[in-house]
Design an enzyme around this catalytic site. Sequence first.
Site, PDB file in Angstrom:
ATOM      1  NE  ARG A   1      -4.766  -7.515  -4.589  1.00  0.00           N
ATOM      2  CZ  ARG A   1      -5.982  -6.935  -4.684  1.00  0.00           C
ATOM      3  NH1 ARG A   1      -6.495  -6.625  -5.875  1.00  0.00           N
ATOM      4  NH2 ARG A   1      -6.654  -6.633  -3.611  1.00  0.00           N
TER       5      ARG A   1
ATOM      6  CB  SER B   1      -3.452  -9.110   1.785  1.00  0.00           C
ATOM      7  OG  SER B   1      -4.511  -8.336   2.274  1.00  0.00           O
TER       8      SER B   1
ATOM      9  CD  GLU C   1      -2.239  -9.022  -2.527  1.00  0.00           C
ATOM     10  OE1 GLU C   1      -3.216  -9.751  -2.228  1.00  0.00           O
ATOM     11  OE2 GLU C   1      -2.285  -7.790  -2.470  1.00  0.00           O
TER      12      GLU C   1
HETATM   13  C1  FAD Z   1      -0.535  -1.357   5.168  1.00  0.00           C
HETATM   14  C2  FAD Z   1      -0.680  -1.851   3.742  1.00  0.00           C
HETATM   15  C3  FAD Z   1      -1.937  -1.928   3.165  1.00  0.00           C
HETATM   16  C4  FAD Z   1      -2.077  -2.391   1.846  1.00  0.00           C
HETATM   17  N1  FAD Z   1      -3.323  -2.455   1.327  1.00  0.00           N
HETATM   18  C5  FAD Z   1      -3.483  -2.897   0.047  1.00  0.00           C
HETATM   19  C6  FAD Z   1      -4.787  -2.971  -0.525  1.00  0.00           C
HETATM   20  O1  FAD Z   1      -5.779  -2.628   0.086  1.00  0.00           O
HETATM   21  N2  FAD Z   1      -4.888  -3.431  -1.791  1.00  0.00           N
HETATM   22  C7  FAD Z   1      -3.798  -3.812  -2.536  1.00  0.00           C
HETATM   23  O2  FAD Z   1      -3.953  -4.210  -3.690  1.00  0.00           O
HETATM   24  N3  FAD Z   1      -2.549  -3.749  -2.012  1.00  0.00           N
HETATM   25  C8  FAD Z   1      -2.370  -3.301  -0.747  1.00  0.00           C
HETATM   26  N4  FAD Z   1      -1.103  -3.232  -0.215  1.00  0.00           N
HETATM   27  C9  FAD Z   1       0.042  -3.705  -1.010  1.00  0.00           C
HETATM   28  C10 FAD Z   1       0.735  -2.621  -1.846  1.00  0.00           C
HETATM   29  O3  FAD Z   1       0.631  -1.342  -1.233  1.00  0.00           O
HETATM   30  C11 FAD Z   1       0.196  -2.528  -3.261  1.00  0.00           C
HETATM   31  O4  FAD Z   1       0.368  -3.750  -3.970  1.00  0.00           O
HETATM   32  C12 FAD Z   1       0.890  -1.409  -4.070  1.00  0.00           C
HETATM   33  O5  FAD Z   1       0.214  -1.238  -5.279  1.00  0.00           O
HETATM   34  C13 FAD Z   1       2.359  -1.687  -4.354  1.00  0.00           C
HETATM   35  O6  FAD Z   1       2.951  -0.480  -4.820  1.00  0.00           O
HETATM   36  P1  FAD Z   1       4.496  -0.163  -4.549  1.00  0.00           P
HETATM   37  O7  FAD Z   1       4.826   1.111  -5.252  1.00  0.00           O
HETATM   38  O8  FAD Z   1       4.806  -0.176  -3.100  1.00  0.00           O
HETATM   39  O9  FAD Z   1       5.173  -1.395  -5.281  1.00  0.00           O
HETATM   40  P2  FAD Z   1       6.542  -2.095  -4.859  1.00  0.00           P
HETATM   41  O10 FAD Z   1       6.333  -2.890  -3.621  1.00  0.00           O
HETATM   42  O11 FAD Z   1       7.641  -1.097  -4.879  1.00  0.00           O
HETATM   43  O12 FAD Z   1       6.712  -3.078  -6.100  1.00  0.00           O
HETATM   44  C14 FAD Z   1       5.816  -4.150  -6.296  1.00  0.00           C
HETATM   45  C15 FAD Z   1       6.241  -4.897  -7.568  1.00  0.00           C
HETATM   46  O13 FAD Z   1       6.067  -4.056  -8.700  1.00  0.00           O
HETATM   47  C16 FAD Z   1       7.321  -3.851  -9.372  1.00  0.00           C
HETATM   48  N5  FAD Z   1       7.302  -2.438  -9.823  1.00  0.00           N
HETATM   49  C17 FAD Z   1       7.180  -1.326  -9.063  1.00  0.00           C
HETATM   50  N6  FAD Z   1       7.146  -0.238  -9.859  1.00  0.00           N
HETATM   51  C18 FAD Z   1       7.233  -0.687 -11.123  1.00  0.00           C
HETATM   52  C19 FAD Z   1       7.243  -0.049 -12.402  1.00  0.00           C
HETATM   53  N7  FAD Z   1       7.154   1.288 -12.531  1.00  0.00           N
HETATM   54  N8  FAD Z   1       7.342  -0.822 -13.507  1.00  0.00           N
HETATM   55  C20 FAD Z   1       7.442  -2.177 -13.408  1.00  0.00           C
HETATM   56  N9  FAD Z   1       7.453  -2.833 -12.244  1.00  0.00           N
HETATM   57  C21 FAD Z   1       7.344  -2.096 -11.107  1.00  0.00           C
HETATM   58  C22 FAD Z   1       8.395  -4.147  -8.359  1.00  0.00           C
HETATM   59  O14 FAD Z   1       9.608  -4.562  -8.995  1.00  0.00           O
HETATM   60  C23 FAD Z   1       7.736  -5.266  -7.560  1.00  0.00           C
HETATM   61  O15 FAD Z   1       7.888  -6.492  -8.220  1.00  0.00           O
HETATM   62  C24 FAD Z   1      -0.938  -2.774   1.095  1.00  0.00           C
HETATM   63  C25 FAD Z   1       0.334  -2.669   1.683  1.00  0.00           C
HETATM   64  C26 FAD Z   1       0.468  -2.209   2.985  1.00  0.00           C
HETATM   65  C27 FAD Z   1       1.848  -2.090   3.577  1.00  0.00           C
END
Ligand code: FAD
Length: 324
Positions: A192, A243, A313
Site C-alpha cells: 500500500r 479495508s 489505509e
Molecule cells: C468495497 C471495496 C473493496 C475494496 N477492496 C480493495 C482491495 O481488495 N484492495 C485494495 O487495495 N483496495 C481496495 N479498496 C480500496 C480502493 O478501491 C482502492 O484503493 C482503489 O485503488 C482506489 O482507487 P480510486 O480510483 O477509488 O482512488 P480514490 O479513492 O479516488 O483516490 C485515492 C487516492 O489517490 C489519489 N489519486 C487518485 N487518482 C490519482 C491520480 N490519477 N494521480 C494521483 N493521485 C490520484 C487521490 O487524491 C487519493 O489520495 C476497496 C474499496 C471498496 C469500497
Amino acid sequence: MSTPTYLYPYMDFLEALSSISPSLSFDEPLSKHTTFRVGGPASITVSPQSREELVKVFELVKRMTPSLPICLLGKGSNVVFDDEGYGGLVIFTSGMQNVNFHSADEEGYTNVTAECGASLTVLSRQCATEGRSLEGLAFAYGIPGTIGGAIVMNAGAFGGEISDIVHSVDYYDPQTGDIITADKEDLHFAYRHSLFTEHPEYVVLSTTLRMKEGVNEIIVDQMAANMTTRRLKQPVELPNAGSVFKRPEGYFAGKLIEDSGLKGFRIGGAQVSEKHAGFIVNTGDATAEDIKSLVAHVAHVVKVNFGVTLEREIRYITTKRNGD
Ligand SMILES: Cc1cc2nc3c(=O)[nH]c(=O)nc-3n(C[C@H](O)[C@H](O)[C@H](O)COP(=O)(O)OP(=O)(O)OC[C@H]3O[C@@H](n4cnc5c(N)ncnc54)[C@H](O)[C@@H]3O)c2cc1C
C-alpha cells in the site's frame, strides 16, 4: 450554471478554466463521488478529457491561482472528505479512461496502457474477454477503483498487487511541469505504498502493464471466485471504502478489531461492519466526522488491548492537499 458569490474574485480564472475544460461545476457534493457517501461540497470540480487538458488545468492554476488547493479524484473508493467539503479544485479523472492493448512481443507478453481514470474491474474483465487471456489482473476484479488510484495505493488482494504487473507509469510533476515515464523499479512500490504516496503532488496520467498470456478458463474462474469471496465476506451492500486499516505486521486488522469486541460498534451513522470488522460502513446518515471518530476509537482500543498500532489505509482529504 451560476457562479457562487464567494467565487467572484476567481471569475477570470474560472472563465479561462472553462475554456480549457467546459465540464466545470460548483459546490458539487463530494458524497456523490465517494463510495462512503460522505463529504461536503467541492468549491470547483472539473473533468478533463485528456492528459493534455489535465496538464493545462494545472498550468492555469499555477499561473493564475497558485494557492488554490487541488485534489485528484478517481472513483473515491479510498477517501474521506470533510463534512465541510473541499475548499479548492477537485479534478475528476473519469474523463480519462482510454485503454490500449499493444501487440504481444516475442516473449509472449502484451503491454496494456490504461489512462488514470480507467476502471480496474472493467480492465480486469477486458483482459479476459474479447478474445484475450492476459494473466495478472484477476485479483483486481471487484475493486471499485481506477487504475490511477490503484497505482497510488499499490492496490492488492488475494495475493496479487498491481505492482506485480506494472511496466511503467507516466506521471506529471506540477512543480516542474515535466511528464515523466518511470519504470517499475523507480516507483518505490511496497505494501500500500508507492512513489505517489511519497509525493502526493504527482499526478498519475497513465500506466503500462506487462501481462503474460494465460489460460482463459483459469483466469475467468479466478475472477468469479474472487467476486464471490468479496460478496460473501465484505459488506458490499452498504457504503464503505474497503479495508480501513493496513495489515499490521504479523496480524490481521479485522481480527484484532473483532477480538476487541468492536464488531457492530457505532458512532453516529458509522459502524464497524457486522460482516467484516476490518470495514467501517455508513449505515445511512454517517458524517465524515462519525467515521473519523470511529476510526480513532477502534485504533485506540486495539492499541490498548493488543499494543498494536493500526495504520490507516483510507485517506483523509482536507483542503490542505496532504494526500493523507
Ligand atoms: C468495497 C471495496 C473493496 C475494496 N477492496 C480493495 C482491495 O481488495 N484492495 C485494495 O487495495 N483496495 C481496495 N479498496 C480500496 C480502493 O478501491 C482502492 O484503493 C482503489 O485503488 C482506489 O482507487 P480510486 O480510483 O477509488 O482512488 P480514490 O479513492 O479516488 O483516490 C485515492 C487516492 O489517490 C489519489 N489519486 C487518485 N487518482 C490519482 C491520480 N490519477 N494521480 C494521483 N493521485 C490520484 C487521490 O487524491 C487519493 O489520495 C476497496 C474499496 C471498496 C469500497
